[in-house]
Design an enzyme around this catalytic site. Structure first.
Site, mmCIF file in Angstrom:
data_model
loop_
_atom_site.group_PDB
_atom_site.id
_atom_site.type_symbol
_atom_site.label_atom_id
_atom_site.label_comp_id
_atom_site.label_asym_id
_atom_site.label_seq_id
_atom_site.Cartn_x
_atom_site.Cartn_y
_atom_site.Cartn_z
ATOM 1 N N ASP A 1 -1.562 -7.377 4.759
ATOM 2 C CA ASP A 1 -1.596 -5.777 5.232
ATOM 3 C C ASP A 1 -0.593 -5.158 4.488
ATOM 4 O OD1 ASP A 1 -0.860 -3.885 6.614
ATOM 5 O OD2 ASP A 1 -0.524 -4.393 8.683
ATOM 6 N N CYS B 1 -6.179 1.884 2.668
ATOM 7 C CA CYS B 1 -6.053 0.115 3.024
ATOM 8 C C CYS B 1 -7.130 -0.922 3.165
ATOM 9 C CB CYS B 1 -5.266 0.290 5.087
ATOM 10 S SG CYS B 1 -6.324 1.217 5.572
ATOM 11 N N GLN C 1 0.829 -1.079 0.348
ATOM 12 C CA GLN C 1 0.010 0.108 -0.013
ATOM 13 C C GLN C 1 0.977 1.510 0.185
ATOM 14 O OE1 GLN C 1 -2.728 0.278 3.487
ATOM 15 N NE2 GLN C 1 -2.923 2.690 3.069
ATOM 16 N N HIS D 1 -6.132 1.323 10.768
ATOM 17 C CA HIS D 1 -5.828 0.506 9.894
ATOM 18 C C HIS D 1 -6.680 -0.625 9.223
ATOM 19 C CE1 HIS D 1 -2.751 -0.493 6.627
ATOM 20 N NE2 HIS D 1 -2.252 -1.515 6.890
#
Length: 229
Positions: A181, A95, A89, A166
């Site tokens: 992630d 996110c 990201q 997040h």
């Protein structure tokens, strides 16, 4: 680095978003009202991914840094399945979109028609995770859809300079539980799982996040599930 308006953890809005991206109406984003066994059993089946929204705290950042160094310095190089889709990201507040992409792209049996998501996945199939993150930042269609749906939440989407939460995704890839992630350099392997145990296994990981900040109540768990009839 560009900045998007953050997505709200609103199942109705996120479901509308994935459908706009091309995901079949047979699939939806659903609230997870609790991580106990009896509450998890209430979710529509099958559950294809859990999506966790959590506060970026000092305790979490310490854990993330230590985890990164442990993986980086491991004697054995990190191995991940060839068909695992992972991206970084690089766009501020993207996110939520990255977590949704990770959730759908790693479940090949979810039908995605011709549209923004299918085009994106096809265009970056042979790219590195970093290149995929850069491609998302430059993708005008994705940017437009994200911005449009981000405005539909119940909170003030314009007040996003202080976002400290997040989104991440938890998925089952080849009977291994992975945390995906976009802020991390690697997918995180959380051990063995199965179609039958994925939900409690993923819930366990969510509880580990919560245990690092036991006094913070700002956690939300969502699931990518079959649409409830």
């Amino acid at each position: 680095m560009s900045t998007w308006t953050p997505l709200e953890s609103n199942p109705e809005v996120l479901t509308k978003y994935i459908h706009k991206l091309g995901v079949s109406p047979s699939w939806s984003i659903t609230d997870v009202i609790g991580l106990d066994e009896e509450l998890l059993a209430m979710l529509p089946q099958p559950v294809k991914a859990l999506i966790l929204l959590f506060p970026i705290s000092d305790a979490y950042e310490k854990h993330r840094a230590e985890e990164h160094e442990r993986i980086k310095s491991a004697a054995e190089p990190l191995k991940t399945p060839a068909d695992l889709f992972y991206m970084r990201q690089f766009t501020h507040n993207a996110c939520g979109t990255v977590a949704l992409i990770h959730s759908v792209a790693n479940n090949k049996d979810i039908d995605i028609g011709d549209g923004v998501l299918k085009n994106f996945l096809k265009s970056c199939a042979n790219m590195s995770p970093d290149e995929r993150g850069q491609a998302l930042e430059k993708d005008k269609a994705f940017t437009e859809d994200h911005q449009m749906l981000a405005q539909e939440g119940q909170t003030d989407a314009g007040n996003y300079e202080t976002v400290i939460h997040h989104f991440i995704s938890l998925v089952n890839i080849d009977n291994t539980l992975y945390e995906l992630d976009g802020r991390k350099s690697y997918p995180i392997n959380h051990g063995k799982t199965s179609d039958e145990t994925f939900l409690p296994d993923a819930a366990r990981v969510c509880k580990e996040f919560m245990a690092r900040d036991p006094d913070d109540m700002r956690f939300t768990v969502l699931a990518l599930t079959a649409t409830q009839e």
